[in-house]
Design a protein around this motif. Structure first.
Motif, mmCIF file in Angstrom:
data_model
loop_
_atom_site.group_PDB
_atom_site.id
_atom_site.type_symbol
_atom_site.label_atom_id
_atom_site.label_comp_id
_atom_site.label_asym_id
_atom_site.label_seq_id
_atom_site.Cartn_x
_atom_site.Cartn_y
_atom_site.Cartn_z
ATOM 1 N N ILE A 1 -1.289 -8.768 11.384
ATOM 2 C CA ILE A 1 -0.188 -8.262 10.561
ATOM 3 C C ILE A 1 -0.732 -7.638 9.289
ATOM 4 O O ILE A 1 -0.238 -6.600 8.817
ATOM 5 C CB ILE A 1 0.785 -9.414 10.233
ATOM 6 C CG1 ILE A 1 1.505 -9.857 11.502
ATOM 7 C CG2 ILE A 1 1.783 -8.994 9.161
ATOM 8 C CD1 ILE A 1 2.376 -11.081 11.319
ATOM 9 N N GLN A 2 -1.768 -8.246 8.709
ATOM 10 C CA GLN A 2 -2.382 -7.707 7.491
ATOM 11 C C GLN A 2 -2.898 -6.288 7.721
ATOM 12 O O GLN A 2 -2.618 -5.371 6.936
ATOM 13 C CB GLN A 2 -3.525 -8.613 7.040
ATOM 14 C CG GLN A 2 -4.276 -8.093 5.825
ATOM 15 C CD GLN A 2 -5.508 -8.932 5.525
ATOM 16 O OE1 GLN A 2 -6.068 -9.568 6.428
ATOM 17 N NE2 GLN A 2 -5.919 -8.952 4.276
ATOM 18 N N LYS A 3 -3.658 -6.084 8.794
ATOM 19 C CA LYS A 3 -4.224 -4.756 9.060
ATOM 20 C C LYS A 3 -3.128 -3.760 9.427
ATOM 21 O O LYS A 3 -3.136 -2.607 8.983
ATOM 22 C CB LYS A 3 -5.259 -4.840 10.178
ATOM 23 C CG LYS A 3 -6.460 -5.708 9.863
ATOM 24 C CD LYS A 3 -7.142 -5.281 8.567
ATOM 25 C CE LYS A 3 -7.723 -3.879 8.635
ATOM 26 N NZ LYS A 3 -8.418 -3.504 7.385
ATOM 27 N N ALA A 4 -2.190 -4.193 10.272
ATOM 28 C CA ALA A 4 -1.092 -3.299 10.642
ATOM 29 C C ALA A 4 -0.267 -2.920 9.425
ATOM 30 O O ALA A 4 0.204 -1.782 9.310
ATOM 31 C CB ALA A 4 -0.211 -3.971 11.693
ATOM 32 N N GLY A 5 -0.100 -3.865 8.493
ATOM 33 C CA GLY A 5 0.646 -3.566 7.276
ATOM 34 C C GLY A 5 -0.018 -2.486 6.447
ATOM 35 O O GLY A 5 0.647 -1.619 5.875
ATOM 36 N N TYR B 1 -3.429 9.919 -0.792
ATOM 37 C CA TYR B 1 -3.475 10.829 0.353
ATOM 38 C C TYR B 1 -2.454 11.962 0.256
ATOM 39 O O TYR B 1 -2.796 13.123 0.450
ATOM 40 C CB TYR B 1 -3.280 10.030 1.648
ATOM 41 C CG TYR B 1 -4.304 8.947 1.823
ATOM 42 C CD1 TYR B 1 -5.622 9.261 2.120
ATOM 43 C CD2 TYR B 1 -3.979 7.607 1.640
ATOM 44 C CE1 TYR B 1 -6.586 8.265 2.257
ATOM 45 C CE2 TYR B 1 -4.938 6.608 1.778
ATOM 46 C CZ TYR B 1 -6.242 6.949 2.080
ATOM 47 O OH TYR B 1 -7.187 5.967 2.206
ATOM 48 N N GLY B 2 -1.192 11.634 -0.042
ATOM 49 C CA GLY B 2 -0.182 12.681 -0.143
ATOM 50 C C GLY B 2 -0.325 13.539 -1.390
ATOM 51 O O GLY B 2 -0.167 14.764 -1.339
ATOM 52 N N LEU C 1 0.058 3.237 4.837
ATOM 53 C CA LEU C 1 -0.564 4.566 4.857
ATOM 54 C C LEU C 1 0.387 5.599 5.450
ATOM 55 O O LEU C 1 0.579 6.686 4.880
ATOM 56 C CB LEU C 1 -1.854 4.518 5.670
ATOM 57 C CG LEU C 1 -2.473 5.871 6.063
ATOM 58 C CD1 LEU C 1 -2.953 6.617 4.821
ATOM 59 C CD2 LEU C 1 -3.618 5.682 7.042
ATOM 60 N N MET C 2 0.998 5.258 6.580
ATOM 61 C CA MET C 2 1.870 6.222 7.258
ATOM 62 C C MET C 2 3.157 6.466 6.475
ATOM 63 O O MET C 2 3.588 7.604 6.303
ATOM 64 C CB MET C 2 2.179 5.735 8.668
ATOM 65 C CG MET C 2 0.971 5.735 9.590
ATOM 66 S SD MET C 2 1.381 5.331 11.296
ATOM 67 C CE MET C 2 1.761 3.592 11.154
ATOM 68 N N PHE D 1 0.806 -1.214 0.000
ATOM 69 C CA PHE D 1 0.000 0.000 0.000
ATOM 70 C C PHE D 1 0.843 1.270 0.000
ATOM 71 O O PHE D 1 0.304 2.366 -0.108
ATOM 72 C CB PHE D 1 -0.926 -0.007 1.223
ATOM 73 C CG PHE D 1 -2.065 0.977 1.131
ATOM 74 C CD1 PHE D 1 -2.887 1.023 0.020
ATOM 75 C CD2 PHE D 1 -2.313 1.881 2.162
ATOM 76 C CE1 PHE D 1 -3.926 1.931 -0.073
ATOM 77 C CE2 PHE D 1 -3.353 2.788 2.086
ATOM 78 C CZ PHE D 1 -4.165 2.816 0.964
ATOM 79 N N ILE D 2 2.172 1.142 0.101
ATOM 80 C CA ILE D 2 3.039 2.312 0.158
ATOM 81 C C ILE D 2 2.873 3.217 -1.063
ATOM 82 O O ILE D 2 2.654 4.426 -0.917
ATOM 83 C CB ILE D 2 4.506 1.896 0.354
ATOM 84 C CG1 ILE D 2 4.723 1.405 1.795
ATOM 85 C CG2 ILE D 2 5.465 3.049 0.062
ATOM 86 C CD1 ILE D 2 6.122 0.873 2.056
#
Length: 264
Positions: free
Chosen positions: A140-144, A26-27, A149-150, A18-19
């Protein structure tokens, strides 16, 4: 393959997929707003995210076509991860406002590649993790996703603000390439003859909706929840451009918002 190695591979795949898309959803809206691009055009660009909504259309192709020699899903993962990196490097040669519609075309490519990578990653996670490990795997999937996003949305915006467009794209490409060494070293277990011949029937698929609450969650709760995120979240960023500098938006709104979502 040890449990920690399995978790590490899953984390690298989910954290990187998602990077690139996070920056462009968003950016990029903050960048375009700073350059005076109308809100209507910025909102139109957000429709690229709909590619992820329809990825079920080609998911059966990923499940059906694979390599017997190199693993069924591993070639898909290496190919899509490489295409994500190459697309970002190609984007570094463009000028974001002057070449906007060409940038959007590359965005569509990024969305297709990341969605296809997600299809193969989900299947790999299911085959790789033991049933007792899948709860952690889902975490891990959700945290990834939040990490992407961040790093992609917030970190990419900070990189753009400090160094400019081309260095930001190169940095995102380098971060997206992180899983490639792990994938090269990964040896995917072979599929059994029975699993290769297995075909899921429409009756089996429809059986999912016989579970209590499945119809309500699938067709009401989740669509409304995801629509709210897809419509509202990206448009808050250009709104903040009128009051905040880009580095504050990246650090407080996108990265800080990601931390808050992970905590929740």
């Amino acid at each position: 393959m040890t449990r920690s190695a399995r978790y590490r591979l899953v984390a690298a795949l989910y954290g990187s997929q998602f990077i690139p898309l996070a920056f462009f959803l968003y950016g990029l809206s903050a960048v375009l707003r700073e350059h005076g691009v109308p809100l209507g055009r910025i909102g139109l660009i957000q429709l690229v995210a709909l590619v992820w909504v329809v990825k079920f259309a080609w998911a059966p192709l990923v499940d059906r076509w694979g390599s017997r020699r190199f693993g069924h899903y591993r070639p898909w993962l290496i190919a899509t991860q490489t295409l994500l990196v190459l697309t970002l490097l190609a984007l570094s040669r463009l000028e974001v406002v002057r070449d906007l519609w060409l940038v959007v075309l590359f965005m569509v490519g990024l969305a297709v590649f990341s969605a296809t990578q997600d299809i193969a990653t989900d299947a790999t996670a299911v085959r790789l993790l033991q049933p007792s490990e899948r709860g952690v795997g889902n975490g891990i999937q959700k945290a990834g996703g939040y990490f992407g996003l961040m790093v992609g949305g917030g970190g990419g915006l900070l990189a753009y603000d400090h160094w400019g467009w081309a260095p930001a794209m190169v940095l995102l490409a380098a971060l997206t390439a992180v899983p490639l060494p792990l994938l090269v070293a990964y040896r995917e277990p072979g599929m059994t003859t029975a699993s290769r011949r297995h075909r899921v029937s429409m009756r089996t698929l429809a059986g999912f909706f016989h579970q209590p609450g499945a119809v309500r969650w699938a067709f009401v709760v989740l669509p409304v929840y995801l629509a709210g995120i897809a419509v509202a979240y990206p448009l808050v960023t250009p709104m903040l451009v009128d009051s905040w500098p880009l580095d504050t938006i990246g650090s407080v709104w996108i990265i800080g918002g990601g931390v808050a979502m992970m905590a929740a």
